[in-house]
Design a protein around this motif. Structure first.
Motif, PDB file in Angstrom:
ATOM      1  N   THR A 105      35.825  62.501  51.884  1.00 46.28           N
ATOM      2  CA  THR A 105      35.678  62.112  50.489  1.00 46.28           C
ATOM      3  C   THR A 105      34.891  60.806  50.396  1.00 46.28           C
ATOM      4  OG1 THR A 105      37.708  60.797  50.428  1.00 46.28           O
ATOM      5  CG2 THR A 105      37.924  63.156  49.958  1.00 46.28           C
ATOM      6  N   VAL A 106      34.260  60.594  49.254  1.00 46.07           N
ATOM      7  CA  VAL A 106      33.514  59.347  49.052  1.00 46.07           C
ATOM      8  C   VAL A 106      34.453  58.152  49.159  1.00 46.07           C
ATOM      9  CG1 VAL A 106      32.107  58.027  47.422  1.00 46.07           C
ATOM     10  CG2 VAL A 106      31.801  60.508  47.616  1.00 46.07           C
TER      11      VAL A 106
ATOM     12  N   TRP B 150      25.996  59.395  55.393  1.00 45.76           N
ATOM     13  CA  TRP B 150      25.492  60.370  54.433  1.00 45.76           C
ATOM     14  C   TRP B 150      23.994  60.201  54.205  1.00 45.76           C
ATOM     15  CZ3 TRP B 150      28.848  61.946  49.644  1.00 45.76           C
ATOM     16  CH2 TRP B 150      30.033  62.536  50.091  1.00 45.76           C
TER      17      TRP B 150
ATOM     18  N   GLN C  70      22.964  63.526  47.861  1.00 43.76           N
ATOM     19  CA  GLN C  70      23.238  64.271  46.638  1.00 43.76           C
ATOM     20  C   GLN C  70      23.225  65.776  46.874  1.00 43.76           C
ATOM     21  OE1 GLN C  70      20.838  62.063  47.162  1.00 43.76           O
ATOM     22  NE2 GLN C  70      18.940  62.527  46.061  1.00 43.76           N
TER      23      GLN C  70
ATOM     24  N   TYR D 244      26.443  66.643  48.881  1.00 40.07           N
ATOM     25  CA  TYR D 244      27.589  66.633  47.984  1.00 40.07           C
ATOM     26  C   TYR D 244      27.628  67.918  47.148  1.00 40.07           C
ATOM     27  CZ  TYR D 244      30.996  64.815  44.629  1.00 40.07           C
ATOM     28  OH  TYR D 244      32.120  64.628  43.846  1.00 40.07           O
TER      29      TYR D 244
ATOM     30  N   ARG E  87      28.538  70.996  49.365  1.00 44.09           N
ATOM     31  CA  ARG E  87      29.955  70.982  49.712  1.00 44.09           C
ATOM     32  C   ARG E  87      30.807  71.394  48.516  1.00 44.09           C
ATOM     33  NH1 ARG E  87      33.044  65.515  50.828  1.00 44.09           N
ATOM     34  NH2 ARG E  87      32.907  65.639  48.565  1.00 44.09           N
TER      35      ARG E  87
ATOM     36  N   LEU F 191      31.796  64.221  40.087  1.00 41.98           N
ATOM     37  CA  LEU F 191      30.773  63.452  40.797  1.00 41.98           C
ATOM     38  C   LEU F 191      30.724  62.019  40.274  1.00 41.98           C
ATOM     39  CD1 LEU F 191      28.335  63.039  42.640  1.00 41.98           C
ATOM     40  CD2 LEU F 191      26.911  64.161  40.898  1.00 41.98           C
TER      41      LEU F 191
ATOM     42  N   ASP G 262      33.471  60.021  41.770  1.00 44.71           N
ATOM     43  CA  ASP G 262      33.173  59.629  43.146  1.00 44.71           C
ATOM     44  C   ASP G 262      32.109  58.539  43.194  1.00 44.71           C
ATOM     45  OD1 ASP G 262      35.005  61.181  44.505  1.00 44.71           O
ATOM     46  OD2 ASP G 262      33.676  62.915  44.637  1.00 44.71           O
ATOM     47  N   GLN G 263      31.109  58.639  42.337  1.00 43.85           N
ATOM     48  CA  GLN G 263      30.057  57.624  42.330  1.00 43.85           C
ATOM     49  C   GLN G 263      30.583  56.262  41.921  1.00 43.85           C
ATOM     50  OE1 GLN G 263      27.343  59.737  39.713  1.00 43.85           O
ATOM     51  NE2 GLN G 263      25.909  60.081  41.399  1.00 43.85           N
TER      52      GLN G 263
ATOM     53  N   TRP H 151      22.925  58.125  41.417  1.00 41.67           N
ATOM     54  CA  TRP H 151      22.627  58.293  42.838  1.00 41.67           C
ATOM     55  C   TRP H 151      21.571  57.287  43.286  1.00 41.67           C
ATOM     56  CZ3 TRP H 151      25.511  60.051  46.330  1.00 41.67           C
ATOM     57  CH2 TRP H 151      26.258  61.234  46.208  1.00 41.67           C
TER      58      TRP H 151
END
Length: 267
Positions: free
Chosen positions: A84-85, A97, A105, A108, A111, A164, A167-168, A255
């Protein structure tokens, strides 16, 4: 080679599940218990009434059970694979990554696609069992089924971008467990996972209409049970598509900004 890299990325989380049979057994038991409890709860709530908030008992039960099954589409144990991030930011390995053949990106996204396909297998299996047992109602027509499928696809697309963005957020906060728990609760509440949005006050429903969460689950399930008529389907689908485009552009911007914060030590 690109196809091989994509396949390896897509199967990261599903492999962690498939190589742990006890975990799969636990998931099956938990899903069965959730369905039974939700079915019992909503049938009990409608024991003394016929229609509430525009929903009949069968509609409410179908909505609630489908919401439980839909939650399996992204509810996988990513922490087991330590990919995980949040974990990468904590251990300082997020830099890897950016050293792989695949851009972060794209990795991600691949996945997440693998996770959703694996979760779809669980959801479809549960849906067939519930439909056969009479727990949920079938779609009212082939047109409803088609619109629901398209809306569900768009809803999962919106959900992907929402997750997303969570996570970012790690690129700016590093340790954001509390923030993620709050946002995940808001996502489940405002998307109608806990209860259909029509049971909430008007101001709450109006507020949620300006956020992307409703487009992830409430809209598809409302189309399925007939709470949103087919005549309004085109508008709802266009709103979902608009959220997909808007969130795609925003996360693409994030990103680029996140890449500037990655240093050689990984934190």
């Amino acid at each position: 080679m690109a196809v091989l890299h994509a396949w390896r990325a897509a199967r990261v989380t599903p492999l962690g599940e498939l190589h742990a049979p006890p975990r799969m057994t636990a998931v099956a038991l938990r899903l069965a218990v959730q369905v039974v409890l939700v079915w019992s709860l909503w049938r009990g709530l409608y024991a003394q009434t016929g229609t509430t908030a525009g929903l009949s008992r069968d509609q409410a039960v179908t909505y609630a059970v489908l919401a439980v099954l839909a939650s399996r589409l992204r509810e996988l144990d990513q922490y087991a694979g330590r990919d995980t991030v949040l974990q990468h930011m904590h251990f300082g390995t997020i830099v890897y990554w950016y050293l792989r053949p695949l851009p972060p990106q794209r990795y991600y996204a691949l996945r997440a696609a693998g996770e959703q396909l694996y979760g779809l297998a669980w959801a479809l299996t549960g849906y067939v069992i519930c439909l056969t047992a009479g727990v949920v109602e079938p779609p009212r027509s082939p047109a409803v089924a088609g619109v629901f499928a398209l809306s569900m696809l768009l809803g999962q697309w919106v959900l992907y971008y929402v997750m997303l963005m969570l996570d970012q957020l790690c690129f700016w906060t590093v340790r954001n467990t509390a923030a993620m728990l709050i946002l995940l609760f808001a996502q489940n509440l405002l998307s109608g996972v806990y209860a259909p949005l029509w049971f909430f006050p008007d101001w709450f429903v109006t507020m949620s209409a300006f956020l992307p969460f409703q487009a992830t689950l409430s809209v598809p399930l409302s189309l399925y049970v007939g709470r949103i008529p087919l005549s309004d389907a085109a508008f709802q689908l266009s709103v979902q598509a608009a959220w997909v485009v808007a969130l795609a552009l925003f996360t693409r911007f994030l990103w680029r900004r996140a890449a500037r914060r990655v240093i050689s030590q990984g934190g």
